[in-house]
Design a protein around this motif. Structure first.
Motif, mmCIF file in Angstrom:
data_model
loop_
_atom_site.group_PDB
_atom_site.id
_atom_site.type_symbol
_atom_site.label_atom_id
_atom_site.label_comp_id
_atom_site.label_asym_id
_atom_site.label_seq_id
_atom_site.Cartn_x
_atom_site.Cartn_y
_atom_site.Cartn_z
ATOM 1 N N ASP A 143 0.835 -1.210 0.000
ATOM 2 C CA ASP A 143 0.000 0.000 0.000
ATOM 3 C C ASP A 143 0.868 1.258 0.000
ATOM 4 O O ASP A 143 0.551 2.226 -0.704
ATOM 5 C CB ASP A 143 -1.059 -0.015 1.109
ATOM 6 N N VAL A 144 1.969 1.243 0.744
ATOM 7 C CA VAL A 144 2.897 2.377 0.713
ATOM 8 C C VAL A 144 3.438 2.581 -0.702
ATOM 9 O O VAL A 144 3.452 3.680 -1.245
ATOM 10 C CB VAL A 144 4.083 2.160 1.680
ATOM 11 N N HIS A 145 3.845 1.465 -1.312
ATOM 12 C CA HIS A 145 4.492 1.574 -2.618
ATOM 13 C C HIS A 145 3.514 2.050 -3.701
ATOM 14 O O HIS A 145 3.772 3.029 -4.395
ATOM 15 C CB HIS A 145 5.080 0.215 -3.008
ATOM 16 N N VAL A 146 2.384 1.360 -3.819
ATOM 17 C CA VAL A 146 1.481 1.652 -4.944
ATOM 18 C C VAL A 146 0.708 2.944 -4.717
ATOM 19 O O VAL A 146 0.702 3.831 -5.575
ATOM 20 C CB VAL A 146 0.510 0.476 -5.185
ATOM 21 N N THR A 147 0.056 3.052 -3.567
ATOM 22 C CA THR A 147 -0.822 4.217 -3.362
ATOM 23 C C THR A 147 -0.067 5.436 -2.825
ATOM 24 O O THR A 147 -0.623 6.520 -2.792
ATOM 25 C CB THR A 147 -1.980 3.890 -2.402
ATOM 26 N N GLY A 148 1.191 5.234 -2.399
ATOM 27 C CA GLY A 148 1.986 6.343 -1.883
ATOM 28 C C GLY A 148 3.087 6.754 -2.850
ATOM 29 O O GLY A 148 2.983 7.751 -3.552
ATOM 30 N N THR A 149 4.144 5.935 -2.899
ATOM 31 C CA THR A 149 5.317 6.278 -3.709
ATOM 32 C C THR A 149 4.974 6.444 -5.188
ATOM 33 O O THR A 149 5.331 7.449 -5.814
ATOM 34 C CB THR A 149 6.381 5.173 -3.549
ATOM 35 N N LEU A 150 4.261 5.447 -5.746
ATOM 36 C CA LEU A 150 3.954 5.520 -7.181
ATOM 37 C C LEU A 150 2.957 6.637 -7.466
ATOM 38 O O LEU A 150 3.066 7.332 -8.481
ATOM 39 C CB LEU A 150 3.414 4.181 -7.685
ATOM 40 N N ALA A 151 1.997 6.823 -6.569
ATOM 41 C CA ALA A 151 1.013 7.894 -6.767
ATOM 42 C C ALA A 151 1.712 9.251 -6.770
ATOM 43 O O ALA A 151 1.419 10.110 -7.609
ATOM 44 C CB ALA A 151 -0.058 7.834 -5.676
ATOM 45 N N ALA A 152 2.660 9.433 -5.856
ATOM 46 C CA ALA A 152 3.386 10.707 -5.815
ATOM 47 C C ALA A 152 4.182 10.902 -7.104
ATOM 48 O O ALA A 152 4.199 11.997 -7.670
ATOM 49 C CB ALA A 152 4.305 10.746 -4.594
ATOM 50 N N ARG A 153 4.811 9.834 -7.573
ATOM 51 C CA ARG A 153 5.572 9.950 -8.824
ATOM 52 C C ARG A 153 4.675 10.281 -10.005
ATOM 53 O O ARG A 153 5.100 10.946 -10.954
ATOM 54 C CB ARG A 153 6.336 8.643 -9.104
ATOM 55 N N ALA A 154 3.431 9.802 -9.961
ATOM 56 C CA ALA A 154 2.488 10.079 -11.050
ATOM 57 C C ALA A 154 1.679 11.347 -10.777
ATOM 58 O O ALA A 154 0.744 11.647 -11.513
ATOM 59 C CB ALA A 154 1.558 8.890 -11.246
ATOM 60 N N ASN A 155 2.041 12.065 -9.699
ATOM 61 C CA ASN A 155 1.358 13.330 -9.375
ATOM 62 C C ASN A 155 -0.136 13.124 -9.116
ATOM 63 O O ASN A 155 -0.966 13.896 -9.581
ATOM 64 C CB ASN A 155 1.584 14.328 -10.537
ATOM 65 N N LEU A 156 -0.439 12.070 -8.372
ATOM 66 C CA LEU A 156 -1.828 11.795 -8.005
ATOM 67 C C LEU A 156 -1.978 11.951 -6.503
ATOM 68 O O LEU A 156 -1.045 11.680 -5.752
ATOM 69 C CB LEU A 156 -2.196 10.365 -8.393
ATOM 70 N N THR A 157 -3.164 12.375 -6.064
ATOM 71 C CA THR A 157 -3.392 12.485 -4.623
ATOM 72 C C THR A 157 -4.584 11.633 -4.216
ATOM 73 O O THR A 157 -5.455 11.323 -5.022
ATOM 74 C CB THR A 157 -3.650 13.943 -4.193
ATOM 75 N N GLN A 158 -4.616 11.254 -2.928
ATOM 76 C CA GLN A 158 -5.652 10.390 -2.393
ATOM 77 C C GLN A 158 -6.824 11.235 -1.889
ATOM 78 O O GLN A 158 -6.620 12.313 -1.361
ATOM 79 C CB GLN A 158 -5.104 9.553 -1.233
ATOM 80 N N THR A 159 -8.018 10.686 -2.033
ATOM 81 C CA THR A 159 -9.205 11.319 -1.469
ATOM 82 C C THR A 159 -9.736 10.414 -0.370
ATOM 83 O O THR A 159 -9.794 9.192 -0.542
ATOM 84 C CB THR A 159 -10.279 11.509 -2.561
ATOM 85 N N SER A 160 -10.157 11.029 0.754
ATOM 86 C CA SER A 160 -10.560 10.234 1.913
ATOM 87 C C SER A 160 -11.988 9.718 1.806
ATOM 88 O O SER A 160 -12.902 10.439 1.424
ATOM 89 C CB SER A 160 -10.423 11.093 3.173
ATOM 90 N N LEU A 161 -12.185 8.460 2.188
ATOM 91 C CA LEU A 161 -13.520 7.871 2.277
ATOM 92 C C LEU A 161 -14.291 8.412 3.473
ATOM 93 O O LEU A 161 -15.507 8.254 3.543
ATOM 94 C CB LEU A 161 -13.407 6.351 2.443
ATOM 95 N N GLY A 162 -13.576 9.010 4.414
ATOM 96 C CA GLY A 162 -14.218 9.607 5.589
ATOM 97 C C GLY A 162 -15.127 8.630 6.304
ATOM 98 O O GLY A 162 -14.744 7.492 6.585
ATOM 99 N N SER A 163 -16.365 9.047 6.532
ATOM 100 C CA SER A 163 -17.275 8.250 7.365
ATOM 101 C C SER A 163 -17.886 7.075 6.614
ATOM 102 O O SER A 163 -18.743 6.382 7.160
ATOM 103 C CB SER A 163 -18.385 9.151 7.873
#
Ligand SMILES: *[C@@H]1O[C@H](CO)[C@@H](O)[C@H](O)[C@H]1NC(C)=O
Ligand SMILES: *[C@@H]1O[C@H](CO)[C@@H](O)[C@H](O)[C@H]1NC(C)=O
Ligand SMILES: *[C@@H]1O[C@H](CO)[C@@H](O)[C@H](O)[C@H]1NC(C)=O
Ligand SMILES: *[C@@H]1O[C@H](CO)[C@@H](O)[C@H](O)[C@H]1NC(C)=O
Ligand SMILES: *[C@@H]1O[C@H](CO)[C@@H](O)[C@H](O)[C@H]1NC(C)=O
Ligand SMILES: *[C@@H]1O[C@H](CO)[C@@H](O)[C@H](O)[C@H]1NC(C)=O
Length: 350
Positions: free
Chosen positions: A280-300
């Motif tokens: 999860d760190v690698h794909v949704t964090g490191t790779l997302a940052a390299r691809a200039n993508l940001t995460q949106t929170s599911l919240g409640s």
């Protein structure tokens, strides 16, 4: 402070500097007292786009497969002789599918897969289970028999083990790009999670868009997480494996919803980035940052462990359950059956 140095390196403009200072001051105050938790997701305004029938076709196609290298099909990160040992093609023949669900499963988790097939796996969405290779021929024969009956296993040629999980996550992206490019949304989840699939399908079609989205990574994001260096930690990572002190913002891996363009961008990035085992760190964090993508929170939209325990426990009082989308990880088989029964009995009429 580390953050200041990191963000401050090679400052290009004054607005950027101002933003850095604000972030640094806020982080400082937050550490001292009760400044609201700085969420990386809030620093970058609307990070995803929803499609309408009019503009879906005017956008570049989400899967420009010609941009991948010639040997891409048989490559998975650093595995050069990659192949699918078991494969299925539930997306062939239909050009549009609202939701594809790829479930990380361990070869031995036969009962978990059965439970998902009997509960939230049913519906108009497609569910496949992702596995790595096994060493035991008896186990392989059992998997082949299971797949003959259910036609829902995808097995890649890498050994199924804890530190190989990143292969599995990237295989999810690869499989989607090659075999299901018509899916509007991809959900990556695990086999001990409850997915409220009826509510999720409504959410995608009504709160997001039935025509799909772009630049979407919807999940429970973590920001400012330190890399664990203690030898006692299950998540210990050596400086050789990951040199930084902190991870980029990343998603809890047990429920991540991707739009198709993101699937492609992360996959392409994964194929040219050094392997790191915390998927999860690698794909949704490191790779997302390299691809200039940001995460949106599911919240409640996520039920906490306590909320799940209340619902499945003896003190449940029969009150209506809200339209949550996911139940927290590590649920037992009976928890999943019970939650499925509850969402069917008590779904708010829509
Ligand atoms: C599609 O159109 C809507 C409304 O005009 C707009 O809000 C949205 O950003 C567009 N999406 C893309 C990907 O251009
Ligand atoms: C489904 O399509 C893929 C390519 O898109 C192809 O490789 C595969 O053989 C097809 N399978 C079936 C059963 O049609
Ligand atoms: C997967 O993990 C095992 C040990 O856990 C290792 O021997 C193997 O080389 C790893 N990689 C692949 C691609 O199977
Ligand atoms: C990153 O994405 C944002 C919009 O999401 C865009 O404004 C910016 O120019 C992009 N930067 C790079 C380096 O691609
Ligand atoms: C049932 O329990 C929930 C959670 O404690 C509470 O919020 C709700 O008001 C209760 N409803 C009734 C009818 O007692
Ligand atoms: C998951 O649940 C089992 C019991 O259902 C428990 O023994 C185990 O410690 C839990 N694991 C985590 C990581 O919470």
């Amino acid at each position: 402070m580390l953050e200041k140095r990191r963000y401050g390196a090679g400052l290009p403009t004054y607005p950027f500097l101002a933003a850095c200072l604000t972030a640094a001051v806020c982080l400082f105050l937050w550490r001292l007292s009760s400044c609201p938790v700085p969420q990386a997701t809030r620093l970058v305004a609307p990070s995803y786009l929803l499609l309408l029938p009019g503009n879906a076709s005017s956008l570049p196609p989400p899967y420009p497969m010609h941009k991948l290298g010639p040997g891409d099909r048989t490559t998975l990160i650093d595995v050069k002789d990659f192949a699918f040992q078991l494969n299925n093609f539930p997306c062939n023949g239909s050009s549009s599918l609202l939701l594809l669900v790829l479930v990380h499963s361990a070869p031995g988790n036969v009962e978990k897969r059965r439970t998902i097939r009997e509960t939230w796996g049913r519906g108009p969405h497609r569910v496949l289970f992702l596995l790595g290779a096994v060493e035991s021929p008896a186990m392989q024969a059992a998997l082949e028999e299971e797949n003959r009956v259910h036609r829902d296993l995808v097995q890649g040629r890498f050994l199924d083990s804890y530190r190989n999980m990143t292969y599995k996550h990237v295989m999810a992206l690869k499989w989607t790009a090659y075999y299901c490019p018509g899916a509007r949304y991809l959900l990556k989840t695990d086999d001990d999670v409850f997915v409220n699939s009826p509510a999720l399908l409504d959410f995608l079609a009504q709160d997001l868009s039935p025509w799909g989205a772009r630049r979407l990574i919807l999940c429970e994001p973590f920001s400012f997480a330190y890399v664990k260096r203690s030898y006692r930690s299950k998540w210990r990572v050596s400086p050789l494996e990951y040199p930084g002190r902190m991870y980029p913002a990343y998603c809890a891996g047990w429920a991540v919803l991707y739009s198709p363009d993101v699937v492609f961008l992360l996959y392409r990035e994964a194929q040219r980035t050094k392997y790191f085992w915390i998927d999860d760190v690698h794909v949704t964090g490191t790779l997302a940052a390299r691809a200039n993508l940001t995460q949106t929170s599911l919240g409640s939209l996520v039920l906490s462990r306590e909320q799940v325990q209340f619902l499945v426990g003896p003190r449940d009082n029969g009150s209506e359950i809200g339209s949550f989308l996911f139940g927290s990880p590590n649920l037992s088989l009976s928890d999943i059956h019970r939650l499925w029964q509850l969402v069917q009995e008590r779904r708010p009429a829509s």
